[in-house]
Motif scaffolding. Structure first.
Motif, PDB file in Angstrom:
ATOM      1  N   ALA A 210       0.867  -1.193   0.000  1.00  0.00           N
ATOM      2  CA  ALA A 210       0.000   0.000   0.000  1.00  0.00           C
ATOM      3  C   ALA A 210       0.896   1.233   0.000  1.00  0.00           C
ATOM      4  O   ALA A 210       1.921   1.265   0.685  1.00  0.00           O
ATOM      5  CB  ALA A 210      -0.910   0.001   1.227  1.00  0.00           C
ATOM      6  N   ILE A 211       0.507   2.205  -0.807  1.00  0.00           N
ATOM      7  CA  ILE A 211       1.275   3.448  -0.874  1.00  0.00           C
ATOM      8  C   ILE A 211       0.411   4.573  -0.304  1.00  0.00           C
ATOM      9  O   ILE A 211      -0.732   4.757  -0.733  1.00  0.00           O
ATOM     10  CB  ILE A 211       1.628   3.815  -2.350  1.00  0.00           C
ATOM     11  N   SER A 212       0.959   5.281   0.668  1.00  0.00           N
ATOM     12  CA  SER A 212       0.242   6.422   1.223  1.00  0.00           C
ATOM     13  C   SER A 212       0.487   7.601   0.275  1.00  0.00           C
ATOM     14  O   SER A 212       1.509   8.265   0.356  1.00  0.00           O
ATOM     15  CB  SER A 212       0.788   6.690   2.633  1.00  0.00           C
ATOM     16  N   LEU A 213      -0.436   7.826  -0.653  1.00  0.00           N
ATOM     17  CA  LEU A 213      -0.201   8.771  -1.761  1.00  0.00           C
ATOM     18  C   LEU A 213      -0.716  10.176  -1.408  1.00  0.00           C
ATOM     19  O   LEU A 213       0.043  11.138  -1.403  1.00  0.00           O
ATOM     20  CB  LEU A 213      -0.875   8.235  -3.026  1.00  0.00           C
ATOM     21  N   ASN A 214      -1.988  10.299  -1.183  1.00  0.00           N
ATOM     22  CA  ASN A 214      -2.602  11.512  -0.617  1.00  0.00           C
ATOM     23  C   ASN A 214      -2.581  12.770  -1.492  1.00  0.00           C
ATOM     24  O   ASN A 214      -3.013  13.829  -1.038  1.00  0.00           O
ATOM     25  CB  ASN A 214      -1.982  11.848   0.753  1.00  0.00           C
ATOM     26  N   ALA A 215      -2.049  12.685  -2.680  1.00  0.00           N
ATOM     27  CA  ALA A 215      -2.062  13.850  -3.578  1.00  0.00           C
ATOM     28  C   ALA A 215      -1.751  13.359  -4.981  1.00  0.00           C
ATOM     29  O   ALA A 215      -1.165  12.295  -5.155  1.00  0.00           O
ATOM     30  CB  ALA A 215      -1.014  14.868  -3.142  1.00  0.00           C
ATOM     31  N   ALA A 216      -2.133  14.178  -5.957  1.00  0.00           N
ATOM     32  CA  ALA A 216      -1.858  13.801  -7.348  1.00  0.00           C
ATOM     33  C   ALA A 216      -0.863  14.745  -8.004  1.00  0.00           C
ATOM     34  O   ALA A 216      -0.515  14.571  -9.162  1.00  0.00           O
ATOM     35  CB  ALA A 216      -3.163  13.768  -8.135  1.00  0.00           C
ATOM     36  N   THR A 217      -0.403  15.762  -7.261  1.00  0.00           N
ATOM     37  CA  THR A 217       0.628  16.655  -7.818  1.00  0.00           C
ATOM     38  C   THR A 217       1.750  16.805  -6.798  1.00  0.00           C
ATOM     39  O   THR A 217       1.526  16.689  -5.581  1.00  0.00           O
ATOM     40  CB  THR A 217       0.073  18.069  -8.116  1.00  0.00           C
ATOM     41  N   ASP A 218       2.938  17.100  -7.301  1.00  0.00           N
ATOM     42  CA  ASP A 218       4.069  17.320  -6.393  1.00  0.00           C
ATOM     43  C   ASP A 218       3.828  18.534  -5.508  1.00  0.00           C
ATOM     44  O   ASP A 218       4.219  18.548  -4.341  1.00  0.00           O
ATOM     45  CB  ASP A 218       5.368  17.510  -7.201  1.00  0.00           C
ATOM     46  N   ASP A 219       3.167  19.543  -6.078  1.00  0.00           N
ATOM     47  CA  ASP A 219       2.885  20.755  -5.304  1.00  0.00           C
ATOM     48  C   ASP A 219       2.163  20.431  -4.000  1.00  0.00           C
ATOM     49  O   ASP A 219       2.582  20.843  -2.920  1.00  0.00           O
ATOM     50  CB  ASP A 219       1.954  21.667  -6.145  1.00  0.00           C
ATOM     51  N   VAL A 220       1.067  19.704  -4.142  1.00  0.00           N
ATOM     52  CA  VAL A 220       0.262  19.364  -2.953  1.00  0.00           C
ATOM     53  C   VAL A 220       1.017  18.354  -2.082  1.00  0.00           C
ATOM     54  O   VAL A 220       1.110  18.510  -0.863  1.00  0.00           O
ATOM     55  CB  VAL A 220      -1.118  18.795  -3.365  1.00  0.00           C
ATOM     56  N   ARG A 221       1.608  17.344  -2.725  1.00  0.00           N
ATOM     57  CA  ARG A 221       2.244  16.291  -1.918  1.00  0.00           C
ATOM     58  C   ARG A 221       3.454  16.832  -1.160  1.00  0.00           C
ATOM     59  O   ARG A 221       3.702  16.451  -0.017  1.00  0.00           O
ATOM     60  CB  ARG A 221       2.608  15.087  -2.801  1.00  0.00           C
ATOM     61  N   ASN A 222       4.209  17.736  -1.784  1.00  0.00           N
ATOM     62  CA  ASN A 222       5.350  18.343  -1.077  1.00  0.00           C
ATOM     63  C   ASN A 222       4.900  19.033   0.201  1.00  0.00           C
ATOM     64  O   ASN A 222       5.606  19.013   1.209  1.00  0.00           O
ATOM     65  CB  ASN A 222       6.027  19.406  -1.954  1.00  0.00           C
ATOM     66  N   LYS A 223       3.686  19.635   0.134  1.00  0.00           N
ATOM     67  CA  LYS A 223       3.210  20.389   1.297  1.00  0.00           C
ATOM     68  C   LYS A 223       2.785  19.479   2.433  1.00  0.00           C
ATOM     69  O   LYS A 223       2.946  19.817   3.599  1.00  0.00           O
ATOM     70  CB  LYS A 223       2.021  21.275   0.894  1.00  0.00           C
ATOM     71  N   ILE A 224       2.250  18.319   2.097  1.00  0.00           N
ATOM     72  CA  ILE A 224       1.717  17.474   3.183  1.00  0.00           C
ATOM     73  C   ILE A 224       2.617  16.282   3.513  1.00  0.00           C
ATOM     74  O   ILE A 224       2.512  15.715   4.589  1.00  0.00           O
ATOM     75  CB  ILE A 224       0.264  17.010   2.890  1.00  0.00           C
ATOM     76  N   MET A 225       3.512  15.907   2.586  1.00  0.00           N
ATOM     77  CA  MET A 225       4.414  14.777   2.841  1.00  0.00           C
ATOM     78  C   MET A 225       5.833  15.156   2.402  1.00  0.00           C
ATOM     79  O   MET A 225       6.180  15.052   1.217  1.00  0.00           O
ATOM     80  CB  MET A 225       3.953  13.529   2.074  1.00  0.00           C
ATOM     81  N   PRO A 226       6.672  15.567   3.357  1.00  0.00           N
ATOM     82  CA  PRO A 226       8.025  16.026   3.006  1.00  0.00           C
ATOM     83  C   PRO A 226       8.841  14.993   2.209  1.00  0.00           C
ATOM     84  O   PRO A 226       9.689  15.369   1.402  1.00  0.00           O
ATOM     85  CB  PRO A 226       8.684  16.274   4.370  1.00  0.00           C
ATOM     86  N   TYR A 231      11.449  11.790  -3.129  1.00  0.00           N
ATOM     87  CA  TYR A 231      10.923  10.803  -4.078  1.00  0.00           C
ATOM     88  C   TYR A 231       9.614  11.321  -4.681  1.00  0.00           C
ATOM     89  O   TYR A 231       8.518  11.007  -4.193  1.00  0.00           O
ATOM     90  CB  TYR A 231      10.677   9.464  -3.373  1.00  0.00           C
ATOM     91  N   PRO A 232       9.706  12.138  -5.742  1.00  0.00           N
ATOM     92  CA  PRO A 232       8.501  12.765  -6.298  1.00  0.00           C
ATOM     93  C   PRO A 232       7.520  11.774  -6.915  1.00  0.00           C
ATOM     94  O   PRO A 232       7.869  10.621  -7.214  1.00  0.00           O
ATOM     95  CB  PRO A 232       9.054  13.719  -7.357  1.00  0.00           C
ATOM     96  N   ILE A 233       6.309  12.279  -7.127  1.00  0.00           N
ATOM     97  CA  ILE A 233       5.191  11.424  -7.534  1.00  0.00           C
ATOM     98  C   ILE A 233       5.477  10.595  -8.800  1.00  0.00           C
ATOM     99  O   ILE A 233       5.243   9.390  -8.806  1.00  0.00           O
ATOM    100  CB  ILE A 233       3.918  12.274  -7.755  1.00  0.00           C
ATOM    101  N   LYS A 234       5.994  11.231  -9.828  1.00  0.00           N
ATOM    102  CA  LYS A 234       6.183  10.484 -11.087  1.00  0.00           C
ATOM    103  C   LYS A 234       7.118   9.302 -10.872  1.00  0.00           C
ATOM    104  O   LYS A 234       6.882   8.211 -11.381  1.00  0.00           O
ATOM    105  CB  LYS A 234       6.751  11.415 -12.166  1.00  0.00           C
TER     106      LYS A 234
END
Ligand code: SF4
Length: 338
Positions: A210-226, A231-234
């Motif tokens: 299972a991957i704790s993803l929580n966002a579909a863009t690096d912008d959002v994911r960077n803010k909530i998951m350092p 290791y960026p989304i792509k």
């Protein structure tokens, strides 16, 4: 004095032979430890008295101390355990129709710092030893008169940041001479440590990922998951695509929904695009608010709209009911304090 549970199966055999015991005793002792949950050598009645005395003089058997057990009105149970060094961890038992799932911890605290998660707020204290991970399953099993059907490594900590101990623990959980869980019934959840996911793919241990993803863009994911900055989304999705999934299995993407952060129609559409071609399912987890938290739970309508878009794109998706929130046992609420 050494803890017998800190020995791997071959080490246990070598140790017993060094005490003058026959090789076949290793299997028997192993079963006592991990199938019957023996807490003392006196319980090992198929060993001779001399053998039990020899073991008593050289080693001991660790177990967790149960400090507190809380039960929520939905049946979820939260266990607070104390380790030998006084640190405390939590495990959560979640009944759900035919399943009884135990969520276990792999670290005391966590270093990943996901902003929506209470466990990460206190940082990492230390990794759990393999036996401390397994002992959670043994301790809860010993308190129940029902069978635990599933294990999820989704409690305190990032399992892949404690790689070796997590793998050693999984081997014991899967071993038919030990806890004998099917690999289909164990799920390891990660914030997305790419090198370790690749390494896991090459292990003989084929648990669900299972991957704790929580966002579909690096912008959002960077803010909530350092961790996303490293290791960026792509790259993470490319890693998921090359992960050697056993037949008919899917990767689970966990998506904690945060109001006005990642719950819009556009977020759902971006997620569909991102997951195209990945054999997967998406677990939508409406955020569980806690005191002092900076995020809000999304309203039901936006959760349903989000899920509807995933379904339209043929992405299997469920909305995970929030369980145990009233006793702070829900996702991201474990702290290991009394
Ligand atoms: S969500 Fe998981 S990985 Fe992130 S801080 Fe919490 S325990 Fe650590």
């Amino acid at each position: 004095m050494k803890n017998l549970k800190s020995f791997s199966s071959p080490e246990l055999e070598a140790f017993l032979i060094s005490l003058g015991m026959k090789r076949y005793r290793a299997n028997q002792v192993y079963q006592w430890l991990y199938q019957k949950g023996a807490a003392s050598f006196d319980e090992m009645t198929n060993l001779s008295k001399e053998e039990r005395t020899a073991l008593n003089e050289k080693v001991y058997i660790s177990s967790l101390i149960l400090i507190k057990k809380q039960t929520a009105s939905d049946g979820t149970e939260k266990y607070l355990f104390e380790l030998e060094d006084g640190n405390r961890i939590e495990s959560v038992l979640i009944p759900d129709e035919k399943r009884l799932t135990l969520c276990i911890s792999t670290q005391v605290g966590c270093s990943m710092g996901c902003r929506f998660c209470l466990t990460g707020k206190g940082g990492l204290k230390r990794n759990l030893e393999a036996h401390e991970i397994v002992d959670q399953a043994l301790a809860v099993k010993g308190l129940l008169n029902k069978r635990i059907t599933n294990i999820v490594l989704m409690g305190m900590g990032e399992p892949l940041a404690n790689y070796d101990n997590t793998i050693a623990a999984l081997k014991i959980l899967l071993d038919e001479k030990a806890l004998n869980f099917s690999s289909r019934k164990i799920t390891l959840s990660t914030a997305g440590l790419i090198p370790q996911i690749d390494k896991l793919g090459k292990e003989g241990v084929k648990v669900n990922l299972a991957i704790s993803l929580n966002a579909a863009t690096d912008d959002v994911r960077n803010k909530i998951m350092p961790i996303n900055k490293k290791y960026p989304i792509k790259e993470l999705i490319a890693c998921c695509k090359r992960f050697p999934l056993p037949k008919r299995r899917r990767i689970t993407f966990e998506y904690v929904m945060l109001k006005d952060i990642n719950d819009t129609k556009e977020d759902a559409e971006r997620l569909c695009k991102l997951l195209k071609g990945v054999p997967c399912k998406v677990n939508l987890i409406p955020f569980n608010e806690y005191e002092g938290c900076e995020f809000k739970k999304p309203d039901e309508k936006s959760v349903e709209r989000f899920r509807g878009i995933l379904i339209e794109h043929h992405i299997m998706s469920i909305t995970r009911k929030s369980k145990g929130a009233e006793i702070s046992a829900a996702c991201g609420q474990l702290r290991g304090s009394n």
